[in-house]
Design a protein around this motif. Structure first.
Motif, PDB file in Angstrom:
ATOM      1  N   ILE A 197      12.996  19.209  23.811  1.00 31.65           N
ATOM      2  CA  ILE A 197      12.982  20.675  23.760  1.00 31.65           C
ATOM      3  C   ILE A 197      11.931  21.157  22.756  1.00 31.65           C
ATOM      4  N   ARG A 198      11.689  20.386  21.711  1.00 32.04           N
ATOM      5  CA  ARG A 198      10.597  20.714  20.789  1.00 32.04           C
ATOM      6  C   ARG A 198       9.252  20.700  21.532  1.00 32.04           C
ATOM      7  N   ALA A 199       9.058  19.680  22.382  1.00 33.72           N
ATOM      8  CA  ALA A 199       7.836  19.627  23.194  1.00 33.72           C
ATOM      9  C   ALA A 199       7.760  20.830  24.137  1.00 33.72           C
ATOM     10  N   LEU A 200       8.901  21.204  24.709  1.00 34.50           N
ATOM     11  CA  LEU A 200       8.936  22.397  25.560  1.00 34.50           C
ATOM     12  C   LEU A 200       8.540  23.634  24.760  1.00 34.50           C
ATOM     13  N   ASP A 201       8.984  23.700  23.524  1.00 39.07           N
ATOM     14  CA  ASP A 201       8.617  24.787  22.614  1.00 39.07           C
ATOM     15  C   ASP A 201       7.092  24.850  22.452  1.00 39.07           C
ATOM     16  N   HIS A 202       6.456  23.690  22.254  1.00 39.70           N
ATOM     17  CA  HIS A 202       4.992  23.658  22.161  1.00 39.70           C
ATOM     18  C   HIS A 202       4.354  24.202  23.441  1.00 39.70           C
ATOM     19  N   VAL A 212      -6.229  29.741  22.776  1.00 45.09           N
ATOM     20  CA  VAL A 212      -5.994  28.573  23.639  1.00 45.09           C
ATOM     21  C   VAL A 212      -6.643  28.837  24.999  1.00 45.09           C
ATOM     22  N   PRO A 213      -7.565  27.971  25.434  1.00 46.06           N
ATOM     23  CA  PRO A 213      -8.271  28.221  26.699  1.00 46.06           C
ATOM     24  C   PRO A 213      -7.397  27.903  27.912  1.00 46.06           C
ATOM     25  N   PRO A 214      -7.706  28.508  29.067  1.00 44.20           N
ATOM     26  CA  PRO A 214      -6.871  28.327  30.272  1.00 44.20           C
ATOM     27  C   PRO A 214      -6.609  26.877  30.674  1.00 44.20           C
ATOM     28  N   PRO A 215      -7.577  25.939  30.611  1.00 38.52           N
ATOM     29  CA  PRO A 215      -7.236  24.563  31.016  1.00 38.52           C
ATOM     30  C   PRO A 215      -6.079  23.963  30.211  1.00 38.52           C
ATOM     31  N   ILE A 216      -6.017  24.292  28.927  1.00 38.42           N
ATOM     32  CA  ILE A 216      -4.917  23.793  28.091  1.00 38.42           C
ATOM     33  C   ILE A 216      -3.604  24.429  28.525  1.00 38.42           C
ATOM     34  N   LYS A 217      -3.639  25.709  28.878  1.00 39.85           N
ATOM     35  CA  LYS A 217      -2.412  26.381  29.324  1.00 39.85           C
ATOM     36  C   LYS A 217      -1.900  25.774  30.630  1.00 39.85           C
ATOM     37  N   HIS A 218      -2.821  25.340  31.484  1.00 38.29           N
ATOM     38  CA  HIS A 218      -2.372  24.702  32.726  1.00 38.29           C
ATOM     39  C   HIS A 218      -1.788  23.309  32.460  1.00 38.29           C
ATOM     40  N   LEU A 219      -2.296  22.616  31.454  1.00 38.32           N
ATOM     41  CA  LEU A 219      -1.635  21.384  31.026  1.00 38.32           C
ATOM     42  C   LEU A 219      -0.226  21.676  30.519  1.00 38.32           C
ATOM     43  N   CYS A 220      -0.071  22.818  29.842  1.00 36.71           N
ATOM     44  CA  CYS A 220       1.264  23.208  29.356  1.00 36.71           C
ATOM     45  C   CYS A 220       2.216  23.484  30.515  1.00 36.71           C
ATOM     46  N   MET A 253       0.905  16.385  26.883  1.00 31.37           N
ATOM     47  CA  MET A 253       0.337  17.575  27.524  1.00 31.37           C
ATOM     48  C   MET A 253       0.788  18.865  26.859  1.00 31.37           C
ATOM     49  N   SER A 254       1.962  18.839  26.225  1.00 31.30           N
ATOM     50  CA  SER A 254       2.492  20.065  25.605  1.00 31.30           C
ATOM     51  C   SER A 254       1.695  20.504  24.386  1.00 31.30           C
ATOM     52  N   LEU A 255       1.002  19.563  23.768  1.00 32.51           N
ATOM     53  CA  LEU A 255       0.260  19.871  22.539  1.00 32.51           C
ATOM     54  C   LEU A 255      -1.050  19.080  22.562  1.00 32.51           C
ATOM     55  N   TRP A 256      -1.779  19.249  23.649  1.00 30.49           N
ATOM     56  CA  TRP A 256      -3.025  18.505  23.886  1.00 30.49           C
ATOM     57  C   TRP A 256      -3.975  18.676  22.702  1.00 30.49           C
ATOM     58  N   PRO A 257      -4.588  17.592  22.240  1.00 29.86           N
ATOM     59  CA  PRO A 257      -5.481  17.700  21.076  1.00 29.86           C
ATOM     60  C   PRO A 257      -6.568  18.754  21.290  1.00 29.86           C
ATOM     61  N   ILE A 258      -6.670  19.654  20.341  1.00 26.55           N
ATOM     62  CA  ILE A 258      -7.620  20.754  20.450  1.00 26.55           C
ATOM     63  C   ILE A 258      -8.136  21.122  19.067  1.00 26.55           C
TER      64      ILE A 258
END
Length: 388
Positions: A197-202, A212-220, A253-258
């Motif tokens: 659930i913490r990952a879901l929070d991320h 946060v750019p759109p490609p990262i949001k689609h990974l989310c 994927m929830s917190l992809w390195p950025i």
């Protein structure tokens, strides 16, 4: 630690930038992958001696740490193991870890466990660099929970006053990450699921995090869908290695390195969690179980149209129909999150953790970061709702 960022940012939908963390040399994943990945990373980083940093339970009650030690010994790279890292990374443990790091002449940390040992390792390396003035040394992270601390540049720890503090540098992000689902089998069910659930929070809060750019949001979105699918499967069959591996990838994927041009904090759920966690001894995962669903519900009232659109878009990835309105869709997402928390047996209350009602205004003010913010009364009301 972090409060809400009061800076006003423009939309990242049509313009922005992306870069990855400078330090990252490799992410290896797969059941049993630690056996080959750890030697590869040691070689890539050209390191000679490792300090293993972990928690006492993982060290004393499982053979996970012993497996890592044996691999290091096979490659003549084992220095020592430090296992005095407690929940929320108390500063006393960090200082003792730094002392041992220097005593054994280590030049790399191999962290094993959840967010606490991974963050503590970042803090050890931060204070080591502050002492020497030299380059930052590196960390190889082997997570056994889903909290995703291994993908960030910051480290939360608890200072002498029992307050959550933070150190941050782009040089602190782990240089190597190994996602080996076999090493997670000993993780207690409640810890495994709650850090899910913490990952879901991320994943959810990255949908409205500035810059946060759109490609990262689609990974989310992909992370969100997989967490909803595989967390119940992990509860039903805790020994299913393939499910656990899928969850580790979802956490990634929830917190992809950025690396952004300006670091921005995650949202209100994280801010509240930071204020609740160390002060009242609430585990990281449980703070997300408490705050995420009601914060998303609040977003239905307070978020920008663009942020509501990104939140509402999650329903498509959950195979849920639209309600016909943006606000209704965001509320439906909130309801789905709360249902998942409840179905996993993770429903918690502030009453359980003996959080005094008299502290709520201060908690809200610290999380929001501005006592004059018009959303403050709604945040206090949100916290009041967490006693049932």
């Amino acid at each position: 630690m972090s409060s809400l960022d009061q800076t006003q940012y423009g939309s990242s939908d049509l313009s922005g930038s992306y870069s990855w963390t400078d330090t990252l040399k490799g992410v290896y994943y797969g059941p049993g992958s630690v056996k080959t990945a750890l030697p590869k990373l040691l070689n890539t980083l050209e390191t000679k001696k490792a300090l293993v940093v972990t928690g006492r339970s993982l060290h004393d009650k499982t053979d996970v740490v012993k497996q890592v030690e044996n691999i290091l010994k096979e490659h003549n790279a084992f220095g020592a193991t430090f296992y005095e890292i407690g929940q929320h990374s108390p500063i006393a443990g960090i200082k003792n870890g730094l002392k041992l790091f220097k005593e054994v002449g280590a030049d790399v940390i191999v962290s094993v466990g959840g967010g606490s040992p991974i963050d503590a390792s970042k803090a050890i390396l931060y204070f080591q660099q502050q002492e020497t003035g030299g380059p930052y040394l590196r960390q190889i992270a082997i997570p056994t929970t889903l909290s995703a601390a291994e993908y960030t540049i910051g480290a939360g720890y608890t200072n002498e006053e029992g307050v959550k503090a933070v150190v941050s540098s782009s040089e602190l992000a782990p240089a190597g990450i190994i996602l080996d689902a076999e090493l997670t089998l000993a993780t207690p069910e409640r810890l495994w699921l709650s850090t899910g659930i913490r990952a879901l929070d991320h994943a959810v809060e990255n949908l409205y995090r500035p810059l946060v750019p759109p490609p990262i949001k689609h990974l989310c979105y992909a992370a969100l869908a997989d967490l909803f699918k595989y967390l119940p499967e992990a509860k039903a069959d805790p020994q299913a290695i393939d499910v656990r591996q899928k969850l580790q990838i979802a956490s990634w994927m929830s917190l992809w390195p950025i690396k952004t041009e300006k670091h921005t904090a995650l949202g209100l759920s994280h801010a509240l969690g930071h204020k609740l966690g160390a002060r009242y001894s609430i585990p990281h995962g449980i703070t997300s179980c408490l705050t995420l669903a009601p914060v998303v519900g609040l977003k239905a009232k307070t978020a920008s149209k663009e942020d509501k659109e990104w939140l509402a878009g999650a329903l498509f990835h959950l195979r849920k129909p639209s309600t016909g309105s943006l606000e209704g869709d965001v509320l439906q997402l909130s309801a789905q999150i709360q249902k998942l928390v409840d179905d996993l047996g993770l429903h918690s209350t502030l009453e359980e953790y003996k959080v005094p009602r008299g502290d709520l205004l201060q908690i809200a003010q610290l999380a929001v970061g501005n006592a004059e913010d018009p959303v403050l009364p709604q945040v206090v009301a949100l916290l009041e709702g967490l006693y049932a």
